[in-house]
Write an enzyme that holds these catalytic residues in place. Structure first.
Site, PDB file in Angstrom:
ATOM      1  N   GLU A  46      -6.979   4.613   7.524  1.00 50.50           N
ATOM      2  CA  GLU A  46      -6.628   6.022   7.303  1.00 50.50           C
ATOM      3  C   GLU A  46      -7.833   6.699   6.535  1.00 50.50           C
ATOM      4  O   GLU A  46      -8.441   7.820   6.755  1.00 50.50           O
ATOM      5  CB  GLU A  46      -5.484   6.409   6.368  1.00 50.50           C
ATOM      6  CG  GLU A  46      -4.220   6.188   7.162  1.00 50.50           C
ATOM      7  CD  GLU A  46      -3.035   5.713   6.516  1.00 50.50           C
ATOM      8  OE1 GLU A  46      -3.024   5.779   5.303  1.00 50.50           O
ATOM      9  OE2 GLU A  46      -2.157   5.312   7.183  1.00 50.50           O
ATOM     10  N   LYS A  78       0.061   4.382  -0.318  1.00 48.62           N
ATOM     11  CA  LYS A  78      -0.615   5.544  -0.046  1.00 48.62           C
ATOM     12  C   LYS A  78      -0.543   6.858  -0.758  1.00 48.62           C
ATOM     13  O   LYS A  78      -0.420   6.503  -2.127  1.00 48.62           O
ATOM     14  CB  LYS A  78      -0.296   5.698   1.598  1.00 48.62           C
ATOM     15  CG  LYS A  78      -0.201   4.408   2.336  1.00 48.62           C
ATOM     16  CD  LYS A  78       0.061   4.541   3.970  1.00 48.62           C
ATOM     17  CE  LYS A  78      -0.163   3.398   4.455  1.00 48.62           C
ATOM     18  NZ  LYS A  78      -0.120   3.479   5.935  1.00 48.62           N
ATOM     19  N   GLU A 112      -5.373  -4.789  10.355  1.00 48.17           N
ATOM     20  CA  GLU A 112      -4.380  -3.951  10.572  1.00 48.17           C
ATOM     21  C   GLU A 112      -4.719  -3.153  11.962  1.00 48.17           C
ATOM     22  O   GLU A 112      -5.630  -2.283  11.806  1.00 48.17           O
ATOM     23  CB  GLU A 112      -4.304  -2.907   9.564  1.00 48.17           C
ATOM     24  CG  GLU A 112      -4.126  -3.546   8.147  1.00 48.17           C
ATOM     25  CD  GLU A 112      -3.540  -2.525   7.273  1.00 48.17           C
ATOM     26  OE1 GLU A 112      -2.357  -2.640   6.769  1.00 48.17           O
ATOM     27  OE2 GLU A 112      -4.248  -1.804   6.564  1.00 48.17           O
ATOM     28  N   ASN A 172       0.805  -1.192   0.098  1.00 47.94           N
ATOM     29  CA  ASN A 172      -0.072  -0.052  -0.023  1.00 47.94           C
ATOM     30  C   ASN A 172       0.902   1.452  -0.005  1.00 47.94           C
ATOM     31  O   ASN A 172       1.632   1.541   1.029  1.00 47.94           O
ATOM     32  CB  ASN A 172      -0.880  -0.001   1.174  1.00 47.94           C
ATOM     33  CG  ASN A 172      -1.664   1.100   1.380  1.00 47.94           C
ATOM     34  OD1 ASN A 172      -1.721   2.046   0.373  1.00 47.94           O
ATOM     35  ND2 ASN A 172      -2.332   1.288   2.549  1.00 47.94           N
ATOM     36  N   HIS A 201      -9.519   1.231   4.712  1.00 52.26           N
ATOM     37  CA  HIS A 201      -8.039   1.363   5.083  1.00 52.26           C
ATOM     38  C   HIS A 201      -8.409   2.190   6.478  1.00 52.26           C
ATOM     39  O   HIS A 201      -9.167   3.149   6.488  1.00 52.26           O
ATOM     40  CB  HIS A 201      -7.036   1.981   4.256  1.00 52.26           C
ATOM     41  CG  HIS A 201      -5.795   2.070   5.103  1.00 52.26           C
ATOM     42  ND1 HIS A 201      -5.421   3.063   5.697  1.00 52.26           N
ATOM     43  CD2 HIS A 201      -4.764   1.054   5.124  1.00 52.26           C
ATOM     44  CE1 HIS A 201      -4.324   2.609   6.120  1.00 52.26           C
ATOM     45  NE2 HIS A 201      -3.595   1.339   5.545  1.00 52.26           N
ATOM     46  N   GLY A 234       2.387   2.349  10.644  1.00 54.35           N
ATOM     47  CA  GLY A 234       3.350   3.546  10.376  1.00 54.35           C
ATOM     48  C   GLY A 234       3.945   3.881  11.654  1.00 54.35           C
ATOM     49  O   GLY A 234       4.706   4.705  11.740  1.00 54.35           O
ATOM     50  N   SER A 244       3.345  -2.046  10.281  1.00 54.09           N
ATOM     51  CA  SER A 244       4.867  -2.158  10.500  1.00 54.09           C
ATOM     52  C   SER A 244       5.412  -3.463  10.137  1.00 54.09           C
ATOM     53  O   SER A 244       6.489  -3.873  10.746  1.00 54.09           O
ATOM     54  CB  SER A 244       5.125  -1.727  11.975  1.00 54.09           C
ATOM     55  OG  SER A 244       4.603  -0.267  12.230  1.00 54.09           O
TER      56      SER A 244
HETATM   57  P1  PGA Z   1       2.858   0.311   7.421  1.00 55.23           P
HETATM   58  O1  PGA Z   1       1.207   0.614   6.942  1.00 55.23           O
HETATM   59  O2  PGA Z   1       3.366  -1.036   6.971  1.00 55.23           O
HETATM   60  O3  PGA Z   1       3.490   1.468   7.091  1.00 55.23           O
HETATM   61  O4  PGA Z   1       2.838   0.262   9.071  1.00 55.23           O
HETATM   62  C1  PGA Z   1       0.470  -0.471   6.879  1.00 55.23           C
HETATM   63  C2  PGA Z   1      -0.730   0.102   6.201  1.00 55.23           C
HETATM   64  O5  PGA Z   1      -1.239   1.099   6.131  1.00 55.23           O
HETATM   65  O6  PGA Z   1      -1.403  -0.642   5.112  1.00 55.23           O
END
Ligand code: PGA
Length: 379
Positions: free
Chosen positions: A100, A12, A170, A10, A98, A176, A216
Site C-alpha cells: 500500500e 493498517k 505478499e 498489520n 508494504h 485484502g 488473506s
Molecule cells: P490481509 O492483509 O491479510 O488483509 O490480506 C495483509 C497485509 O496487507 O499485510
C-alpha cells in the site's frame, strides 16, 4: 537450525478509536498465551495507538512494530517519523515497503531500501514487504519483481545485518481480497526468494532469513501454509483485527517435541545421578507405617531390584496399589547410606501411574539392598 516462526498483525489505518484498539488487546489477553521461546509475534497499530497499546501488548509477549518510517533523519520533514525517533520511543520493529505504501503513496524500491538502511542504522528490526501485482503474476514475472525489490536493499545492507530483517512476501492480488495464494504457490515463491538471497548475499543468510507469507491469511488457511518448509510465518492484515489472531499465532507455533524418557535401572544409579526416570512395579500396596502418623510405605521394584517407597502424601496410596505400574520422573539420588539409597523427586506429580505396564516376574537381587524414595515438593 530450524527458523523460529514469526507472525505479525498489520492493523493498517485501523481501528477508528483507541478504545477499540485497547479492547482488541484485551481480547488477545483472554486467548491461549503465546510461547515466546517458540514464536516471535509483533503487531503494527497506527502511530498514536501504537504508543498507547505498546506496554499491554508487550506484556502478552507481542512486540510493537511501526507501519513505516522515514527515509530521512530528523529535521524539516513535515509528517515524517524518523527511525531514531521510533527507537527512542522504545519501538523495536518497523514494517517497510508494504504494497500500500508502494502503490498508493508511490514509494520506490530505492526509497524502501533507503528506509531499511535508516532503520538498521537506528538499531531497529525490519519487516520488509515485497510482492507482485496480479498482472505481473499473470505475466510470470513474480520472481523478477521480488528480485527487483530486494536488489537495492541487498546493495545497502551488510551481511550481518540481515539477522535483523524479516522478509514478508505478499502478493498484492492476495492482500485484502480473500484470494489467498495456495500453499504450493507461496512455497514456490518463498523458495525462489531464498535462492536469490543465497546468490545475492550468502548461503548462510538465505538459510537463516525468515520469510513470512501475507495476503488473506486466516485462522482457516494458516495451518496448511505453515507446513511448507520455506514459509516461516505470516503478516496478517484483516484477520489481525480479531481476537482469533491469537489462534493464527497458536497454529503457527511448532508443536511440542515429545521425547520418550530414557528409563534408568536401580543398579545404574550412583550417588551423583540426577534427572533420571525409573519404571517400577508396586509389589506391596502402600500402607501406613506402624508407629508413625501419616507415613506411608509401599514396596516397589524394577527388574534390577526392590526398594521401599515412603511418603507422607496419603493420595499417593491410591496409585501405589499392588501390581500397579508406576513411574518416577526427573529424580535425583540424594544419598546412599548403608545400602539405602534416597531418591528425591521435586514434584509429587512426577511419581505417577506409568502409561505402559511394567512387567517383571523374577525379583533379582542387586547391589542396592533397598532404596528409600523420599518424595518432596509440591503436592
Ligand atoms: P490481509 O492483509 O491479510 O488483509 O490480506 C495483509 C497485509 O496487507 O499485510
Amino acid at each position: 537450525m530450524p527458523r523460529k516462526p514469526i507472525v505479525g498483525g498489520n492493523w493498517k489505518c485501523n481501528p477508528k478509536t483507541l478504545e477499540e484498539a485497547q479492547k482488541l488487546i484485551g481480547e488477545w489477553k483472554n486467548q491461549v498465551p503465546l510461547d515466546k521461546r517458540k514464536i516471535d509475534v509483533f503487531a503494527c497499530p497506527m502511530m498514536p495507538h501504537l504508543l498507547k497499546v505498546k506496554l499491554p501488548m508487550e506484556k502478552l509477549g507481542i512486540s510493537a512494530c511501526a507501519q513505516n518510517c522515514s527515509k530521512t533523519g530528523e529535521g524539516a520533514f513535515t509528517g515524517e517519523v524518523s527511525a531514531a525517533q521510533l527507537k527512542d520511543a522504545r519501538v523495536q520493529w518497523t514494517l517497510l515497503g508494504h504494497s500500500e505504501r508502494r502503490t498508493k503513496y508511490g514509494e520506490t524500491d530505492e526509497e524502501v531500501a533507503e528506509k531499511v538502511s535508516q532503520a538498521l542504522a537506528a538499531g531497529l528490526k525490519v519487516v520488509l514487504a515485497i510482492g507482485e501485482l496480479l498482472d505481473e503474476r499473470e505475466a510470470s514475472k513474480t520472481d523478477e519483481v521480488n528480485e527487483r525489490m530486494l536488489k537495492p536493499v541487498v546493495a545497502k545492507v551488510k551481511e550481518e545485518d540481515w539477522s535483523r530483517i524479516v522478509i514478508a512476501y505478499e502478493p498484492v492480488w492476495a492482500i485484502g481480497t480473500g484470494k489467498v495464494a495456495t500453499p504450493e504457490q507461496a512455497e514456490e515463491t518463498h523458495a525462489a526468494i531464498r535462492a536469490y538471497m543465497a546468490k545475492a548475499v550468502s548461503e548462510d543468510v538465505a538459510e537463516k532469513v525468515r520469510i513470512q507469507y501475507g495476503g488473506s491469511v486466516t485462522v482457516d488457511n494458516c495451518a496448511e501454509l505453515i507446513k511448507k518448509p520455506n514459509i516461516d510465518g505470516f503478516l496478517v492484515g484483516g484477520a489481525s483485527l480479531k481476537a482469533s489472531f491469537m489462534e493464527i499465532v497458536q497454529k503457527s507455533t511448532p508443536p511440542p517435541v515429545l521425547k520418550k524418557p530414557k528409563w534408568s535401572k536401580i543398579t545404574d544409579l550412583n550417588p551423583t545421578t540426577k534427572g533420571f526416570n525409573c519404571m517400577l512395579k508396586c509389589t506391596k500396596a502402600a500402607a501406613q507405617v506402624e508407629g508413625t502418623e501419616g507415613v506411608f510405605e509401599a514396596v516397589c521394584g524394577d527388574d534390577t531390584g526392590m526398594c521401599t517407597v515412603s511418603f507422607r502424601n496419603k493420595d499417593l496410596c491410591d496409585i501405589c496399589k499392588e501390581g500397579a505400574s508406576l513411574r518416577m520422573q526427573n529424580a535425583a539420588v540424594r544419598m546412599v547410606k548403608g545400602g539405602y539409597m534416597r531418591l528425591v523427586v521435586d514434584k509429587w506429580s512426577a511419581f505417577k501411574p506409568a502409561d505402559e505396564p511394567v512387567d517383571f516376574e523374577v525379583k533379582t537381587s542387586n547391589d542396592v539392598s533397598s532404596v528409600e524414595y523420599e518424595l518432596v515438593g509440591e503436592s
